[in-house]
Write a protein that holds these residues in place. Structure first.
Motif, PDB file in Angstrom:
ATOM      1  N   ARG A 190     -45.823 -50.613 -51.214  1.00 37.96           N
ATOM      2  CA  ARG A 190     -46.067 -51.608 -50.194  1.00 37.96           C
ATOM      3  C   ARG A 190     -44.539 -52.064 -50.227  1.00 37.96           C
ATOM      4  O   ARG A 190     -44.171 -52.775 -49.134  1.00 37.96           O
ATOM      5  N   ILE A 191     -43.616 -52.334 -50.939  1.00 33.92           N
ATOM      6  CA  ILE A 191     -42.472 -52.724 -50.887  1.00 33.92           C
ATOM      7  C   ILE A 191     -41.562 -52.039 -50.060  1.00 33.92           C
ATOM      8  O   ILE A 191     -40.829 -52.629 -49.297  1.00 33.92           O
ATOM      9  N   VAL A 192     -41.406 -50.701 -50.244  1.00 35.67           N
ATOM     10  CA  VAL A 192     -40.563 -49.741 -49.737  1.00 35.67           C
ATOM     11  C   VAL A 192     -40.795 -49.291 -48.255  1.00 35.67           C
ATOM     12  O   VAL A 192     -40.087 -49.070 -47.370  1.00 35.67           O
ATOM     13  N   PHE A 193     -42.176 -49.064 -48.014  1.00 34.88           N
ATOM     14  CA  PHE A 193     -42.494 -48.597 -46.822  1.00 34.88           C
ATOM     15  C   PHE A 193     -42.534 -49.570 -45.855  1.00 34.88           C
ATOM     16  O   PHE A 193     -43.481 -50.577 -46.051  1.00 34.88           O
ATOM     17  N   GLY A 194     -41.922 -49.140 -44.833  1.00 32.99           N
ATOM     18  CA  GLY A 194     -41.894 -50.247 -43.484  1.00 32.99           C
ATOM     19  C   GLY A 194     -40.232 -51.192 -43.977  1.00 32.99           C
ATOM     20  O   GLY A 194     -39.989 -52.101 -43.221  1.00 32.99           O
ATOM     21  N   ASP A 195     -39.691 -50.967 -45.017  1.00 30.32           N
ATOM     22  CA  ASP A 195     -38.437 -51.719 -45.234  1.00 30.32           C
ATOM     23  C   ASP A 195     -37.369 -50.535 -45.429  1.00 30.32           C
ATOM     24  O   ASP A 195     -37.157 -50.101 -46.486  1.00 30.32           O
ATOM     25  N   LEU A 250     -36.313 -48.849 -49.097  1.00 32.45           N
ATOM     26  CA  LEU A 250     -36.551 -47.431 -49.324  1.00 32.45           C
ATOM     27  C   LEU A 250     -35.309 -46.849 -49.861  1.00 32.45           C
ATOM     28  O   LEU A 250     -35.267 -45.766 -50.663  1.00 32.45           O
ATOM     29  N   ALA A 251     -34.304 -47.225 -49.002  1.00 34.25           N
ATOM     30  CA  ALA A 251     -32.958 -46.281 -49.256  1.00 34.25           C
ATOM     31  C   ALA A 251     -32.522 -46.763 -50.770  1.00 34.25           C
ATOM     32  O   ALA A 251     -32.026 -45.917 -51.466  1.00 34.25           O
ATOM     33  N   ALA A 252     -32.794 -47.787 -51.424  1.00 33.54           N
ATOM     34  CA  ALA A 252     -32.639 -48.278 -52.564  1.00 33.54           C
ATOM     35  C   ALA A 252     -33.487 -47.603 -53.684  1.00 33.54           C
ATOM     36  O   ALA A 252     -32.532 -47.026 -54.557  1.00 33.54           O
TER      37      ALA A 252
END
Length: 199
Positions: free
Chosen positions: A71-76, A80-82
């Motif tokens: 939920r944190i990385v998908f859409g950001d 996601l790159a981090a």
């Protein structure tokens, strides 16, 4: 030895193709499975993810809470790159170790969801793309994996487009139809991979 990259958009059925290739005799190197292993509690990968994202991505037993992290990385794209910067080098190193221990005549199939996105096509002797239409994939993610439609669309949008994946393919396996059709296509691709290995 023949090194093969296997990829496909989320919901296309890549895991089923991987299982069928395993049954036919391929040596499977599963990037998703390795990605889980390299962030198990006690590993450097686990420590790096917690340092980057905080303890709110942990379950009570110390393992990563994958849905929370998703939920944190998908859409950001930046988050996601981090995450990818931590996990991908660890997965690459472990995959290379597994390939080195395979028999010299092996067909090694690297099951890599983000093969195209991460520019990995040149690493393989051949690339197999499992393809399915957007509506088919969306239906599978909602019906079989329990995602909401918004979550499914977000996951799909975070990956390469269908045309980009198909452009990277040496072999395309269409998985819009029934399992029997899929099995026939996989057997044919396997035959052609064996020809490449011995050619």
């Amino acid at each position: 030895m023949l090194s093969v990259g296997l990829t496909g958009g989320i919901g296309a059925g890549k895991s089923e193709v991987s299982r069928l290739l395993d049954r036919l005799g391929a040596v499977i190197v599963d990037a998703d499975q390795i990605a889980r292993e390299v962030v198990e509690p006690g590993t450097p990968g686990h420590a790096a993810v917690v340092a980057e994202f905080g303890e709110e991505v942990l379950l009570p037993d110390g393992r990563l809470d994958r849905p929370a992290l998703g939920r944190i990385v998908f859409g950001d794209p930046a988050r996601l790159a981090a995450l990818n910067a931590i996990v991908h080098p660890l997965v690459g190193a472990r995959s290379a170790e597994l390939q080195e221990t395979a028999p010299p005549d092996a067909v090694i199939v690297h099951d890599v969801p983000l093969l195209v996105e991460n520019g990995l096509v040149p690493l393989y002797d051949a690339v197999v793309v499992v393809d399915a239409g957007e509506e088919t994939r969306l239906d599978r993610l909602v019906r079989l994996r329990g995602m909401s439609e918004d979550e499914a669309r977000s996951r799909m949008a975070a990956q390469a487009g269908r045309e980009q994946r198909l452009a990277a393919a040496d072999f395309v396996i269409n998985n819009d139809g029934p399992l029997a059709e899929l099995e026939a296509q996989v057997r044919e691709v396997w035959r052609r991979l064996l020809d490449r290995r011995t050619g």
